[in-house]
Design a protein around this motif. Structure first.
Motif, PDB file in Angstrom:
ATOM      1  N   VAL A 138       0.852  -1.189   0.000  1.00 23.46           N
ATOM      2  CA  VAL A 138       0.000   0.000   0.000  1.00 23.46           C
ATOM      3  C   VAL A 138       0.890   1.242   0.000  1.00 23.46           C
ATOM      4  O   VAL A 138       1.789   1.371   0.836  1.00 23.46           O
ATOM      5  N   ALA A 139       0.628   2.149  -0.942  1.00 20.64           N
ATOM      6  CA  ALA A 139       1.356   3.417  -1.044  1.00 20.64           C
ATOM      7  C   ALA A 139       0.425   4.549  -0.633  1.00 20.64           C
ATOM      8  O   ALA A 139      -0.724   4.611  -1.084  1.00 20.64           O
ATOM      9  N   ILE A 140       0.902   5.442   0.238  1.00 18.06           N
ATOM     10  CA  ILE A 140       0.080   6.556   0.690  1.00 18.06           C
ATOM     11  C   ILE A 140       0.870   7.856   0.567  1.00 18.06           C
ATOM     12  O   ILE A 140       2.099   7.856   0.565  1.00 18.06           O
ATOM     13  N   GLY A 141       0.134   8.982   0.437  1.00 19.30           N
ATOM     14  CA  GLY A 141       0.809  10.259   0.328  1.00 19.30           C
ATOM     15  C   GLY A 141       0.060  11.255  -0.534  1.00 19.30           C
ATOM     16  O   GLY A 141      -1.161  11.273  -0.593  1.00 19.30           O
ATOM     17  N   ASP A 142       0.854  12.089  -1.247  1.00 19.88           N
ATOM     18  CA  ASP A 142       0.303  13.173  -2.059  1.00 19.88           C
ATOM     19  C   ASP A 142       0.670  12.963  -3.521  1.00 19.88           C
ATOM     20  O   ASP A 142       0.776  11.827  -3.981  1.00 19.88           O
ATOM     21  N   SER A 143       0.857  14.057  -4.272  1.00 22.61           N
ATOM     22  CA  SER A 143       1.102  13.958  -5.713  1.00 22.61           C
ATOM     23  C   SER A 143       2.361  13.172  -6.046  1.00 22.61           C
ATOM     24  O   SER A 143       2.439  12.527  -7.091  1.00 22.61           O
ATOM     25  N   PHE A 144       3.353  13.218  -5.173  1.00 20.27           N
ATOM     26  CA  PHE A 144       4.597  12.481  -5.385  1.00 20.27           C
ATOM     27  C   PHE A 144       4.324  10.991  -5.520  1.00 20.27           C
ATOM     28  O   PHE A 144       4.848  10.324  -6.419  1.00 20.27           O
ATOM     29  N   THR A 145       3.491  10.458  -4.655  1.00 24.13           N
ATOM     30  CA  THR A 145       3.162   9.032  -4.680  1.00 24.13           C
ATOM     31  C   THR A 145       2.069   8.716  -5.687  1.00 24.13           C
ATOM     32  O   THR A 145       2.037   7.619  -6.263  1.00 24.13           O
ATOM     33  N   GLU A 146       1.177   9.677  -5.928  1.00 28.51           N
ATOM     34  CA  GLU A 146       0.130   9.459  -6.925  1.00 28.51           C
ATOM     35  C   GLU A 146       0.733   9.260  -8.317  1.00 28.51           C
ATOM     36  O   GLU A 146       0.181   8.515  -9.141  1.00 28.51           O
ATOM     37  N   ALA A 173      -4.163   0.621   7.186  1.00 25.29           N
ATOM     38  CA  ALA A 173      -4.099  -0.435   8.206  1.00 25.29           C
ATOM     39  C   ALA A 173      -5.176  -1.492   7.985  1.00 25.29           C
ATOM     40  O   ALA A 173      -4.936  -2.692   8.173  1.00 25.29           O
ATOM     41  N   LEU A 174      -6.372  -1.072   7.550  1.00 27.51           N
ATOM     42  CA  LEU A 174      -7.457  -2.019   7.308  1.00 27.51           C
ATOM     43  C   LEU A 174      -7.151  -2.975   6.161  1.00 27.51           C
ATOM     44  O   LEU A 174      -7.676  -4.092   6.117  1.00 27.51           O
ATOM     45  N   LEU A 175      -6.287  -2.558   5.252  1.00 26.07           N
ATOM     46  CA  LEU A 175      -5.938  -3.398   4.103  1.00 26.07           C
ATOM     47  C   LEU A 175      -4.907  -4.474   4.450  1.00 26.07           C
ATOM     48  O   LEU A 175      -4.584  -5.314   3.610  1.00 26.07           O
ATOM     49  N   GLU A 176      -4.370  -4.436   5.675  1.00 27.04           N
ATOM     50  CA  GLU A 176      -3.427  -5.443   6.174  1.00 27.04           C
ATOM     51  C   GLU A 176      -2.240  -5.654   5.227  1.00 27.04           C
ATOM     52  O   GLU A 176      -1.971  -6.769   4.785  1.00 27.04           O
ATOM     53  N   PRO A 177      -1.517  -4.594   4.917  1.00 28.48           N
ATOM     54  CA  PRO A 177      -0.375  -4.740   4.004  1.00 28.48           C
ATOM     55  C   PRO A 177       0.820  -5.377   4.688  1.00 28.48           C
ATOM     56  O   PRO A 177       0.914  -5.416   5.923  1.00 28.48           O
ATOM     57  N   ASP A 178       1.758  -5.881   3.882  1.00 27.82           N
ATOM     58  CA  ASP A 178       3.048  -6.285   4.433  1.00 27.82           C
ATOM     59  C   ASP A 178       4.164  -5.339   3.995  1.00 27.82           C
ATOM     60  O   ASP A 178       5.293  -5.455   4.451  1.00 27.82           O
ATOM     61  N   LEU A 179       3.845  -4.366   3.124  1.00 26.35           N
ATOM     62  CA  LEU A 179       4.775  -3.306   2.733  1.00 26.35           C
ATOM     63  C   LEU A 179       3.987  -2.015   2.585  1.00 26.35           C
ATOM     64  O   LEU A 179       2.930  -1.990   1.950  1.00 26.35           O
ATOM     65  N   ILE A 180       4.511  -0.939   3.198  1.00 28.02           N
ATOM     66  CA  ILE A 180       3.884   0.381   3.118  1.00 28.02           C
ATOM     67  C   ILE A 180       4.950   1.402   2.767  1.00 28.02           C
ATOM     68  O   ILE A 180       6.035   1.412   3.353  1.00 28.02           O
ATOM     69  N   THR A 181       4.648   2.288   1.814  1.00 28.85           N
ATOM     70  CA  THR A 181       5.477   3.476   1.602  1.00 28.85           C
ATOM     71  C   THR A 181       4.619   4.693   1.914  1.00 28.85           C
ATOM     72  O   THR A 181       3.441   4.739   1.564  1.00 28.85           O
ATOM     73  N   VAL A 182       5.221   5.687   2.578  1.00 34.07           N
ATOM     74  CA  VAL A 182       4.479   6.888   2.966  1.00 34.07           C
ATOM     75  C   VAL A 182       5.355   8.108   2.735  1.00 34.07           C
ATOM     76  O   VAL A 182       6.504   8.168   3.156  1.00 34.07           O
ATOM     77  N   TYR A 183       4.773   9.078   2.029  1.00 37.10           N
ATOM     78  CA  TYR A 183       5.426  10.361   1.771  1.00 37.10           C
ATOM     79  C   TYR A 183       4.421  11.434   2.156  1.00 37.10           C
ATOM     80  O   TYR A 183       3.361  11.539   1.547  1.00 37.10           O
ATOM     81  N   ALA A 184       4.745  12.226   3.154  1.00 36.95           N
ATOM     82  CA  ALA A 184       3.775  13.194   3.669  1.00 36.95           C
ATOM     83  C   ALA A 184       4.493  14.414   4.223  1.00 36.95           C
ATOM     84  O   ALA A 184       5.618  14.316   4.715  1.00 36.95           O
ATOM     85  N   VAL A 203       6.490  -3.853   6.783  1.00 37.20           N
ATOM     86  CA  VAL A 203       7.700  -3.079   6.521  1.00 37.20           C
ATOM     87  C   VAL A 203       7.245  -1.693   6.077  1.00 37.20           C
ATOM     88  O   VAL A 203       6.419  -1.561   5.168  1.00 37.20           O
ATOM     89  N   VAL A 204       7.750  -0.649   6.731  1.00 34.01           N
ATOM     90  CA  VAL A 204       7.340   0.724   6.431  1.00 34.01           C
ATOM     91  C   VAL A 204       8.555   1.502   5.935  1.00 34.01           C
ATOM     92  O   VAL A 204       9.623   1.466   6.545  1.00 34.01           O
ATOM     93  N   LEU A 205       8.374   2.221   4.823  1.00 31.44           N
ATOM     94  CA  LEU A 205       9.415   3.093   4.275  1.00 31.44           C
ATOM     95  C   LEU A 205       8.864   4.507   4.185  1.00 31.44           C
ATOM     96  O   LEU A 205       7.855   4.745   3.528  1.00 31.44           O
ATOM     97  N   ALA A 206       9.522   5.451   4.872  1.00 35.26           N
ATOM     98  CA  ALA A 206       9.187   6.864   4.771  1.00 35.26           C
ATOM     99  C   ALA A 206      10.253   7.555   3.905  1.00 35.26           C
ATOM    100  O   ALA A 206      11.274   6.954   3.563  1.00 35.26           O
TER     101      ALA A 206
END
Length: 273
Positions: A27-35, A90-101, A133-136
């Motif tokens: 799951v990737a979360i964030g703004d235009s950079f991640t979009e 969190a509801l999607l139960e990922p095993d890898l997350i990237t977040v840019y905020a 695993v979380v990557l910021a």
């Protein structure tokens, strides 16, 4: 949270067999950079591809059941991401997350950086508690960008506070600030704010090499010839100021949100391929 698939591999030179994680839910979360703004692609949702889609496609090569969601929307600020995207992630139960905020917060006329980063720390802790695993990401070095050069100090403070948080939580960090290749204008879109298609390709490779579990199958950083270091000519700068800088400043003054009415690429995990 679902456990990542694990395979066995002999690591060269060690003579022993060690587990290697194969991610299956990203799951990737964030703004235009991640979009993926700056990387148009007619076959992609929202008409954009971007580095996160490229990372997902690369990881899917290891796992036929791999699934991916991209919750990012342009213009989103820290409160939006922490209040809306992180709980859904969190509801999607990922095993890898990237977040840019946080970059849209830093670009505001006034910002309490300490408060923004305290909010981010809470969000990152919530992501860590998923077991994924979380990557910021650190902010890029804004010193070479005329419109945002005055924000370089804010970005540096943001980065130091983020480094402290990721160190304390044991979260991975993609250190955008230290990627010298992104000083090259070839890696940036014409607005000088978003990555170009080549920039998204290079960033995808950097993300894949940022964590041992992804680095084992990281895509090589694309070869490109760096542009000359001399500044853009006067005509190019004036054209950019008229077409982007002035409208951007007006939208900021009017508090207009660029992502109004835009939905994420995917609110659920979907197959990649």
């Amino acid at each position: 949270m679902s456990e990542p698939w694990r395979t066995e591999r002999i690591r060269p030179g060690l003579g022993t067999i060690a587990p290697v994680v194969t991610f299956s839910r990203y799951v990737a979360i964030g703004d235009s950079f991640t979009e993926g703004v700056g990387d148009p692609h007619p076959g992609s949702r929202n008409g954009l591809r971007g580095w996160a889609d490229r990372v997902a496609a690369h990881l899917a090569e290891d796992h036929p059941g791999f699934r991916y969601a991209n919750l990012a929307v342009r213009g989103r600020v820290m409160d939006d991401i922490v209040a809306e995207q992180i709980p859904l992630c969190a509801l999607l139960e990922p095993d890898l997350i990237t977040v840019y905020a946080g970059m849209n917060d830093l670009m505001a006329l006034a910002v309490d950086t300490d408060a923004v980063m305290a909010r981010y720390a809470d969000g990152l802790k919530a992501l860590q508690q998923t077991g994924a695993v979380v990557l910021a990401f650190t902010a890029p070095d804004l010193g070479a960008k005329p419109l945002f050069r005055g924000l370089r100090g804010r970005a540096a403070i943001y980065n130091e506070l983020l480094r402290t948080t990721t160190d304390d939580l044991g979260i991975g960090l993609v250190d955008f600030w230290r990627f010298d290749e992104f000083r090259d204008p070839l890696l940036w879109d014409g607005d000088r704010v978003h990555l170009s298609p080549l920039g998204h390709e290079v960033m995808a490779a950097r993300v894949l090499e940022a964590h041992p579990d992804t680095g084992s199958r990281a895509a090589p950083v694309p070869n490109f010839v760096p542009a000359p270091t001399s500044g853009a000519d006067v005509y190019t700068n004036v054209r950019w100021a008229i077409s982007f800088a002035a409208p951007w400043a007006i939208r900021r003054l009017r508090r207009m949100t660029p992502g109004a009415g835009i939905e994420p690429k995917s609110n659920t995990l979907i197959s990649v391929g």
